[in-house]
Design an enzyme around this catalytic site. Structure first.
Site, mmCIF file in Angstrom:
data_model
loop_
_atom_site.group_PDB
_atom_site.id
_atom_site.type_symbol
_atom_site.label_atom_id
_atom_site.label_comp_id
_atom_site.label_asym_id
_atom_site.label_seq_id
_atom_site.Cartn_x
_atom_site.Cartn_y
_atom_site.Cartn_z
ATOM 1 N N SER A 40 0.794 -1.227 0.000
ATOM 2 C CA SER A 40 0.000 0.000 0.000
ATOM 3 C C SER A 40 0.829 1.281 0.000
ATOM 4 O O SER A 40 0.339 2.321 -0.386
ATOM 5 C CB SER A 40 -0.947 -0.003 1.185
ATOM 6 O OG SER A 40 -0.228 -0.162 2.386
ATOM 7 N N HIS B 215 -5.459 -4.284 -1.959
ATOM 8 C CA HIS B 215 -5.269 -3.226 -2.962
ATOM 9 C C HIS B 215 -5.216 -3.774 -4.391
ATOM 10 O O HIS B 215 -4.982 -3.020 -5.332
ATOM 11 C CB HIS B 215 -3.990 -2.431 -2.666
ATOM 12 C CG HIS B 215 -4.154 -1.452 -1.553
ATOM 13 N ND1 HIS B 215 -4.787 -0.235 -1.703
ATOM 14 C CD2 HIS B 215 -3.798 -1.512 -0.247
ATOM 15 C CE1 HIS B 215 -4.794 0.410 -0.550
ATOM 16 N NE2 HIS B 215 -4.207 -0.345 0.344
ATOM 17 N N LYS C 139 -12.191 -1.112 -0.116
ATOM 18 C CA LYS C 139 -11.329 -0.288 -0.966
ATOM 19 C C LYS C 139 -12.017 -0.119 -2.318
ATOM 20 O O LYS C 139 -12.926 0.666 -2.419
ATOM 21 C CB LYS C 139 -9.938 -0.894 -1.027
ATOM 22 C CG LYS C 139 -9.274 -0.643 0.334
ATOM 23 C CD LYS C 139 -7.895 -1.149 0.498
ATOM 24 C CE LYS C 139 -7.364 -0.655 1.840
ATOM 25 N NZ LYS C 139 -6.678 -1.676 2.600
#
Ligand SMILES: *Cc1c(COP(=O)(O)O)cnc(C)c1O
Length: 395
Positions: free
Chosen positions: A184, A212, A243
């Site tokens: 990240s 991610h 996310k």
């Protein structure tokens, strides 16, 4: 009367955080999360959210949540194993399994919870874990909770991983290799095929946290396992719904057996209530949209590539980024802080990331690109970066 001494101790610690620059000042977003947001009263271009695909304020997700509330109410009012498993949870899990091309999925309340749920359920005192040194805090905590021996290997370094396996594999009955899929703070991708080879060679379980990579990597955003074509090879894939999916929640995708086992053994599943009706319904709608078309994912990558190229042309250092996470490394900590502050004044919201989150001297601005940014938005961002970058002599 509250314990005065205890409160005074904490006040002292807080003051130390402030004096040393480690105190986190929390900003308030006063609008829906979109390309442009209102933060502390100011309208700014949003380059900080994990809203890769724009689902955080997507009308179809909003409508799905509202419809579900009318049909099912708000909350399940129980943990999944008592009476908290609702039709929607089942539907979501089935759809995610199909989307990820996995045998089955178990959903949790968050990505953080997913790691706390899975790791201590599958390894214990007699086992050994090999963990990338830059793994997410929830993986680190999950490893600690398991009481297994923890061996850290150098970030994304397959040779170091092999050295550590040679040295420590025999110390555990079971071995687990665990890694973030996309890291990240650097935006780089774990070398999963090489790690998998080692997992097979050393008889280890392989688990990847694709927080991610979800909605970003792979065909139509199916994640890192799809990106490398490793379906059925990686033992456990962790995902988050908070996310790219724009909602909240997490899950583990694996074999039917592992998922059945996790139903019996993961403590946050057994002892913490299930996700709410609107969250679950909105997540289902997000999967539907991703199944229908790859447009959003393609736009995300177009934007990310465009922004990265323009920033490089202007002389900025985009570090190891291979994904829409675009760190702009500026060097010293105070420069990064000042850069972020000046950009905010110029109408661009970007977070500064400094030591100890990243190594000293690699302080950076972490730009998060989204499918909902327009080219004009990205040009605006580059212009402001150039202006402030020259001011602060970064370029
Ligand atoms: C963000 C993140 C999480 C936490 O996910 P939440 O759904 O916000 O709890 C877990 N793992 C990784 C790798 C992450 O980046």
């Amino acid at each position: 009367m509250a314990n005065v001494k205890f409160n005074e101790e904490l006040e002292k610690e807080l003051q130390t955080l402030k004096d040393t620059g480690f105190y986190v000042y929390i900003r308030t977003v006063q609008s829906p999360v979109d390309a442009w947001i209102v933060v502390d009263g100011k309208r700014v271009l949003n380059l900080t959210s994990n809203n890769y695909l724009g689902f955080a304020n997507e009308p179809r997700l909003r409508e799905a949540a509202k419809r579900a509330i009318d049909e099912y109410g708000i909350g399940p009012a129980a943990v999944r194993t008592i009476s908290g498993t609702m039709t929607l949870h089942r539907v979501l899990e089935r759809m995610l399994a199909e989307f990820k091309m996995a045998e089955d999925v178990i959903s949790y309340q968050s990505g953080f919870n997913s790691n706390l749920s899975v790791i201590p359920a599958i390894v214990g005192r007699e086992d050994v874990i090999f963990s990338d040194e830059l793994n997410h805090a929830s993986i680190i905590d999950g490893c600690r909770l398991s009481r297994a021996k923890i061996v850290r290997y150098a970030h994304a370094d397959v040779e170091d991983l092999e050295r550590k396996l040679k040295e420590h594999r025999h110390e555990g009955k079971r071995a687990l290799i665990v890694t973030d899929g996309v890291f990240s703070m650097d935006g780089d991708i774990a070398p999963l095929p090489d790690i998998l080879k080692l997992a097979k060679e050393y008889d280890a379980i392989l688990m990847v946290d694709d927080a991610h990579g979800e909605g970003v990597l792979g065909r139509g955003g199916r994640g890192i396992v799809d990106h490398f074509g490793l379906h059925g090879e990686v033992d456990i894939e962790i995902g988050t719904l908070s996310k790219a999916f724009g909602v909240v929640g997490g899950y583990a995708a694996s074999t039917k057996t592992v998922v059945e086992y996790l139903h019996q053994k993961s403590r946050p599943f057994l002892f913490s209530s299930a996700t709410t009706v609107p969250d679950t319904a909105a997540s289902i709608e997000a999967v539907k949209i991703l199944r229908e078309s790859e447009d959003r994912v393609r736009r995300l990558w177009d934007n990310a590539n465009y922004f990265k190229k323009r920033m490089q042309e202007e002389g900025f250092n985009t570090w190891k980024s291979q994904t829409p996470i675009t760190p702009i490394v500026v060097g010293d900590e105070p420069v990064a802080q000042e850069f972020s502050k000046r950009l905010f004044e110029e109408g661009v919201f970007v977070q500064a990331i400094v030591y100890p989150t990243v190594p000293k001297g690699t302080a950076r601005l972490r730009v998060m690109i989204s499918a909902i940014h327009t080219k004009d938005d990205l040009d605006y961002a580059v212009d402001k970066f150039v202006k402030v970058g020259k001011e602060l002599r970064v370029i």
